[in-house]
Design an enzyme around this catalytic site. Sequence first.
Site, PDB file in Angstrom:
ATOM      1  N   PRO A 182      25.080 -36.195 -20.317  1.00 45.28           N
ATOM      2  CA  PRO A 182      25.374 -35.423 -21.533  1.00 45.28           C
ATOM      3  C   PRO A 182      25.878 -34.017 -21.168  1.00 45.28           C
ATOM      4  O   PRO A 182      25.267 -33.330 -20.357  1.00 45.28           O
ATOM      5  CB  PRO A 182      24.011 -35.337 -22.240  1.00 45.28           C
ATOM      6  CG  PRO A 182      23.172 -36.409 -21.631  1.00 45.28           C
ATOM      7  CD  PRO A 182      23.686 -36.597 -20.233  1.00 45.28           C
ATOM      8  N   GLU A 183      27.015 -33.637 -21.735  1.00 48.06           N
ATOM      9  CA  GLU A 183      27.565 -32.294 -21.542  1.00 48.06           C
ATOM     10  C   GLU A 183      27.515 -31.580 -22.896  1.00 48.06           C
ATOM     11  O   GLU A 183      26.884 -32.070 -23.830  1.00 48.06           O
ATOM     12  CB  GLU A 183      28.993 -32.389 -20.981  1.00 48.06           C
ATOM     13  CG  GLU A 183      29.054 -33.129 -19.633  1.00 48.06           C
ATOM     14  CD  GLU A 183      30.469 -33.235 -19.058  1.00 48.06           C
ATOM     15  OE1 GLU A 183      31.313 -32.384 -19.369  1.00 48.06           O
ATOM     16  OE2 GLU A 183      30.720 -34.189 -18.303  1.00 48.06           O
TER      17      GLU A 183
ATOM     18  N   ARG B 180      37.556 -16.054  -7.777  1.00 49.99           N
ATOM     19  CA  ARG B 180      36.977 -17.360  -7.443  1.00 49.99           C
ATOM     20  C   ARG B 180      37.949 -18.166  -6.586  1.00 49.99           C
ATOM     21  O   ARG B 180      38.999 -18.589  -7.059  1.00 49.99           O
ATOM     22  CB  ARG B 180      36.652 -18.152  -8.728  1.00 49.99           C
ATOM     23  CG  ARG B 180      35.705 -17.415  -9.667  1.00 49.99           C
ATOM     24  CD  ARG B 180      34.303 -17.301  -9.086  1.00 49.99           C
ATOM     25  NE  ARG B 180      33.662 -18.580  -8.954  1.00 49.99           N
ATOM     26  CZ  ARG B 180      32.474 -18.881  -9.491  1.00 49.99           C
ATOM     27  NH1 ARG B 180      31.802 -17.994 -10.196  1.00 49.99           N
ATOM     28  NH2 ARG B 180      31.956 -20.075  -9.324  1.00 49.99           N
TER      29      ARG B 180
END
Length: 274
Positions: A2-3, A151
Amino acid sequence: MPELPEVETIKNELLPYVLGHRIGGVTLFWDGIVRQPSVEEFHARLIGQRIVRLSRRGKYLIFNLTSDDALIIHLKMTGSLLLKPASTEPEKSIRAIIYLDDETGLYFQDPRKLGRMWLAEDTSSVTGKLGPEPLEADFTPEILAQRLHNRSAPIKAVLCDQGFIAGIGNMYADEALFAAKIHPLRSGKSLSRDEVERLHSAIQQVLWAAIGNKGASVDTYLRPGGELGTAHFQFQVAHYLSGKLCPVCGTPIERIPIRNRGSYFCPKCQPSQA
Ligand SMILES: [Zn+2]
């Protein structure tokens, strides 16, 4: 797993059934599901409390109680929270039942026993430092650009980092990168301003669409009433489409491992160079 869209759906669908209700009892079929405090204290502090608020942060469900404690639940890979009449005989994969005062129960189903519950006054002591919520107004293209600029990790891994942005996992990272036409191995800081804007809009678009379709039942995910979500029928590349052709250009979808997770993408629509 589940996100954000799945957890948001669970929250939305549970809300009318739990808000204002008192917790009448708890049965644990597997004590390891409670991470904090001790099982004895968990019972003592939970039973008799009323649920005054239910919210979601990242992939966590947060039930605020009259006592100032919060019951925090993470479903991990295979967890579901099913709302059933309290007389329902639990199946083998039910790890806990939280009984409400109207003769219903929240049945915590979890075949792989990875889901967890905590009781804490300070929610962030459990969730850790989470990144911004991608569907909130303060998540802007500027914020995304700022957070990406140093990043160097692959953008796919960055999107799945809960400290970078909350709630996105393997499925929706693949879908957002496909919609934004960005290769999953591009470094976060290599994205142009235009690509960051495309990615920002793709993230919001795929998450809202999935919430509209009540989440994706590609694996064990169920809605609280036991129904399946249908978001996966809209997926363009995410994992169950292995071996399929790109819906845009017809090129075979490729799979590469990034940080031990399969990443699906179209090598033509998502070129490795900008
Ligand atoms: Zn393509």
